[in-house]
Write a protein that holds these residues in place. Structure first.
Motif, short mmCIF file in Angstrom:
data_model
loop_
_atom_site.label_atom_id
_atom_site.label_comp_id
_atom_site.label_asym_id
_atom_site.label_seq_id
_atom_site.Cartn_x
_atom_site.Cartn_y
_atom_site.Cartn_z
N LYS A 22 46.91 -3.23 -19.92
CA LYS A 22 48.32 -3.16 -19.66
C LYS A 22 49.28 -1.87 -20.12
CE LYS A 22 47.87 -7.67 -16.90
NZ LYS A 22 48.32 -8.81 -16.85
N HIS A 81 49.12 -11.96 -5.03
CA HIS A 81 50.20 -12.80 -6.20
C HIS A 81 51.43 -12.26 -4.96
CE1 HIS A 81 48.30 -14.44 -8.77
NE2 HIS A 81 47.80 -13.52 -9.74
N PHE A 99 56.85 -14.04 -9.47
CA PHE A 99 57.10 -12.74 -10.52
C PHE A 99 56.24 -11.59 -10.19
CE2 PHE A 99 53.01 -15.67 -10.55
CZ PHE A 99 52.15 -14.60 -11.12
N LEU A 103 56.24 -8.36 -11.96
CA LEU A 103 54.46 -7.71 -12.13
C LEU A 103 54.25 -6.53 -11.85
CD1 LEU A 103 51.86 -8.67 -13.02
CD2 LEU A 103 51.62 -9.47 -11.08
N ARG A 106 38.12 -13.10 -20.53
CA ARG A 106 39.39 -14.48 -20.81
C ARG A 106 39.31 -15.01 -21.90
NH1 ARG A 106 41.64 -14.12 -15.43
NH2 ARG A 106 42.90 -16.43 -15.75
N THR A 145 47.77 -16.64 -20.61
CA THR A 145 48.55 -15.60 -19.70
C THR A 145 49.70 -15.28 -20.49
OG1 THR A 145 47.95 -16.78 -17.60
CG2 THR A 145 49.66 -15.36 -17.76
N ARG A 169 46.29 -11.10 -25.77
CA ARG A 169 47.17 -11.65 -26.11
C ARG A 169 48.67 -12.16 -27.38
NH1 ARG A 169 45.99 -13.35 -19.75
NH2 ARG A 169 45.98 -12.11 -18.70
N ILE A 204 55.28 -13.32 -21.16
CA ILE A 204 54.03 -13.12 -20.42
C ILE A 204 53.86 -12.40 -18.95
CG2 ILE A 204 55.84 -14.80 -18.51
CD1 ILE A 204 53.40 -16.82 -18.28
N ASN A 231 51.67 -8.80 -20.77
CA ASN A 231 50.66 -9.21 -21.39
C ASN A 231 49.87 -8.27 -21.97
OD1 ASN A 231 49.73 -9.69 -19.23
ND2 ASN A 231 49.83 -11.54 -19.29
N HIS A 279 44.70 -7.61 -18.54
CA HIS A 279 44.44 -8.38 -17.25
C HIS A 279 42.50 -8.76 -17.56
CE1 HIS A 279 42.98 -9.68 -13.14
NE2 HIS A 279 42.41 -8.68 -13.28
N GLY A 280 42.58 -9.56 -16.77
CA GLY A 280 40.65 -10.01 -16.46
C GLY A 280 40.39 -10.54 -15.46
P1 RTP Z 1 45.21 -11.51 -15.50
O1 RTP Z 1 45.56 -11.70 -14.06
O2 RTP Z 1 46.98 -10.46 -15.30
O3 RTP Z 1 44.64 -11.47 -16.00
O4 RTP Z 1 46.59 -12.74 -15.82
P2 RTP Z 1 46.28 -14.23 -15.72
O5 RTP Z 1 44.98 -14.33 -14.61
O6 RTP Z 1 46.28 -14.54 -16.79
O7 RTP Z 1 47.62 -14.14 -14.80
P3 RTP Z 1 47.74 -14.48 -13.47
O8 RTP Z 1 48.35 -15.85 -12.51
O9 RTP Z 1 46.85 -14.32 -12.02
O10 RTP Z 1 49.19 -13.48 -13.17
C1 RTP Z 1 49.01 -12.18 -12.95
C2 RTP Z 1 49.98 -11.53 -14.28
O11 RTP Z 1 51.15 -11.38 -13.02
C3 RTP Z 1 52.52 -12.12 -14.18
N1 RTP Z 1 52.50 -13.58 -14.61
N2 RTP Z 1 53.95 -13.80 -15.06
N3 RTP Z 1 56.37 -14.50 -15.05
C4 RTP Z 1 55.10 -15.73 -15.32
O12 RTP Z 1 55.53 -16.82 -14.91
C5 RTP Z 1 53.95 -15.01 -14.57
N4 RTP Z 1 52.77 -15.18 -14.32
C6 RTP Z 1 52.19 -14.33 -14.21
C7 RTP Z 1 51.61 -11.72 -15.66
O13 RTP Z 1 51.43 -10.92 -16.52
C8 RTP Z 1 50.07 -11.81 -15.35
O14 RTP Z 1 48.81 -11.64 -16.48
#
Ligand code: RTP
Ligand code: MG
Length: 141
Positions: free
Chosen positions: A11, A54, A59, A63, A87, A93, A104, A111, A114, A117-118
């Motif tokens: 990112k 999303h 968020f 994002l 992951r 996250t 991370r 958050i 971060n 992404h995966g």
């Molecule tokens: P990613 O998709 O980026 O690999 O991360 P992840 O599965 O761990 O998280 P996900 O729930 O899919 O959320 C995608 C991205 O959105 C941002 N996020 N912000 N402020 C918040 O509560 C929040 N929650 C998620 C993060 O950048 C996350 O990687």
């Protein structure tokens, strides 16, 4: 164990920190091969499309703004158990909750910013790889 593919993004925060090589090195050490890669500055439409799942989350706007704030490096990784392995390398996250030694924990600030992404499952990995590499030429080694 099955050979899988996963979609990985370094990112804008991690690109700005100049740690692309350190992150690639972790992939290689873990036995994940980079089978496609490109650097790009995502358009708003590309980022919104990528994170469409999303769209209704609180968020989403932040994002998308973050993901278009600077260049990213996008890669497809291949290896045994690649989705879970990647992951594990990323960590939780929220970097405050990420295990020591994960990408991370070591490189992410928040958050939102971060670092990586995966893909989270085989189905999403296939969709995400096709989204960014529609004509993927795989260089098997
Ligand atoms: P990613 O998709 O980026 O690999 O991360 P992840 O599965 O761990 O998280 P996900 O729930 O899919 O959320 C995608 C991205 O959105 C941002 N996020 N912000 N402020 C918040 O509560 C929040 N929650 C998620 C993060 O950048 C996350 O990687
Ligand atoms: Mg996710």
């Amino acid at each position: 164990m099955a050979i899988e593919r996963t979609l990985s993004i370094i990112k804008p925060d991690a690109v700005a920190k100049n740690v692309i090589g350190q992150i690639y090195s972790r992939f290689e050490t873990a036995g994940l091969k980079i089978i496609a890669a490109r650097m790009t500055h995502l358009s708003r439409a590309e980022a919104e499309g990528f994170y469409a799942v999303h769209r209704e989350r609180p968020f989403f706007k932040d994002l998308v703004e973050f993901m278009i704030s600077g260049p990213v490096i996008i890669q497809a990784l291949e290896g045994e158990n690649a989705i879970a392995k990647h992951r594990d390398l990323m960590g939780a996250t929220d970097p405050k909750k990420a295990e020591k030694g994960t990408i991370r924990a070591d490189f992410a600030d928040s958050i939102d910013a971060n670092a990586v992404h995966g893909s989270d499952a085989a189905e999403t990995a296939a969709v995400e790889i096709a989204y960014f590499f529609p004509t993927l030429n795989v260089y098997s080694r």
